[in-house]
Every structure is written in structure tokens, then in C-alpha cells.
Design a protein around this motif. Structure first.
Motif, mmCIF file in Angstrom:
data_model
loop_
_atom_site.group_PDB
_atom_site.id
_atom_site.type_symbol
_atom_site.label_atom_id
_atom_site.label_comp_id
_atom_site.label_asym_id
_atom_site.label_seq_id
_atom_site.Cartn_x
_atom_site.Cartn_y
_atom_site.Cartn_z
ATOM 1 N N ARG A 16 -4.090 -8.303 2.535
ATOM 2 C CA ARG A 16 -3.578 -6.469 3.226
ATOM 3 C C ARG A 16 -2.619 -7.302 3.930
ATOM 4 N N GLU A 18 0.066 -5.644 6.567
ATOM 5 C CA GLU A 18 0.517 -4.005 7.320
ATOM 6 C C GLU A 18 1.886 -4.703 7.355
ATOM 7 N N GLY A 80 4.816 1.518 10.008
ATOM 8 C CA GLY A 80 3.650 1.982 9.827
ATOM 9 C C GLY A 80 3.184 1.667 8.450
ATOM 10 N N LYS A 94 0.225 4.036 2.600
ATOM 11 C CA LYS A 94 -0.501 2.868 4.264
ATOM 12 C C LYS A 94 -0.398 1.231 4.036
ATOM 13 N N SER A 95 -0.472 1.170 2.248
ATOM 14 C CA SER A 95 -0.685 -0.095 2.162
ATOM 15 C C SER A 95 0.300 -0.067 0.708
#
Length: 138
Positions: A16, A18, A80, A94-95
């Protein structure tokens, strides 16, 4: 067996990527080839909100289309979070792989607006320009 499952879980989390958290910086994200990490290219500094970053990314998307490009989608990053722009509008997640939530939807004429502010006709299709208010008698 539990150790093997644990190692698989750690391996999946390790992949993953960021999104960068550089204050006020908007990035365009170029997804790498299979197994390669994505590249973050700075688009703009001093962006006060994620919507402003989305507007800069939309400008980049339209500029490439006007130059003969064929990609209708662009991915970006801001504070982010990932930004995904496509024909339907602007999505935030978020991803790169996870859930996405709508932030801005396209109006009937292709502009971006807050989803609740879009006027729709009887069939549910977005209307580009709302009708003027009815005149008040008197």
C-alpha cells in the motif's frame, strides 16, 4: 499455518502506497507498471483545500485532452488522500485500491459542482443551467 497467514497479511499491507502529505501541495499520480510504485508529480503549490487541487487536476486533464490525449481519467494526491477524476466527477479515497467517495459531480454541461447543488430534470439527468426563479407578482 498462522505464521504463513500473518506473513501474507504483512506483505499485502507493505504494498500500500501512502499519498504524500506536503502541506498545500497538489500532486498528479502516475501509476507504475506492475510491481512498480506510483510517481507523484507536483502540479501546484499553496492549494488551500482538496477541491482546489481537484480543479488543478481537472485543468491538467482537459489540457491533455485538447492536445490530442485520450485519457479521460486522472489520479492525484493532496494531504494524504487520493483524488480520482473521471467522467462522473471527482472521487476521494484514502488509498489507490480502497473505497472512494464522491466529492464533486458533473453538471449537465460538464462542470463540477457539489452533488446536492445539481439541478435535475424529470428523468434524473443533470441540467446544465437551472431555470431563473419565477418572478414575484406585485
Amino acid at each position: 499455518m498462522a505464521t504463513g497467514v500473518g506473513l501474507l497479511a504483512v506483505g499485502a499491507c507493505a504494498e500500500r502506497v501512502e499519498a504524500p502529505y506536503d502541506r498545500g501541495v497538489c500532486f498528479a499520480v502516475e501509476l507504475g507498471a506492475e510491481g512498480e510504485p506510483p510517481t507523484f508529480n507536483k502540479v501546484a503549490d499553496d492549494q488551500p483545500q482538496i477541491e482546489h487541487c481537484a480543479a488543478r487536476l481537472e485543468e491538467v486533464r482537459l489540457r491533455f485532452l485538447r492536445m490530442g490525449g485520450t485519457r479521460n481519467e486522472i489520479t492525484g494526491a493532496y494531504h494524504g488522500q487520493y483524488i480520482f477524476i473521471d467522467r462522473a466527477g471527482v472521487w476521494i479515497g484514502k488509498s489507490l485500491e480502497g473505497a472512494r467517495f464522491i466529492a464533486l459531480a458533473r453538471t449537465g454541461d460538464g462542470r463540477l459542482a457539489v452533488p446536492g447543488a445539481i439541478s435535475r430534470d424529470e428523468s434524473g439527468r443533470p441540467v446544465g443551467v437551472a431555470a431563473p426563479p419565477e418572478p414575484v407578482p406585485g
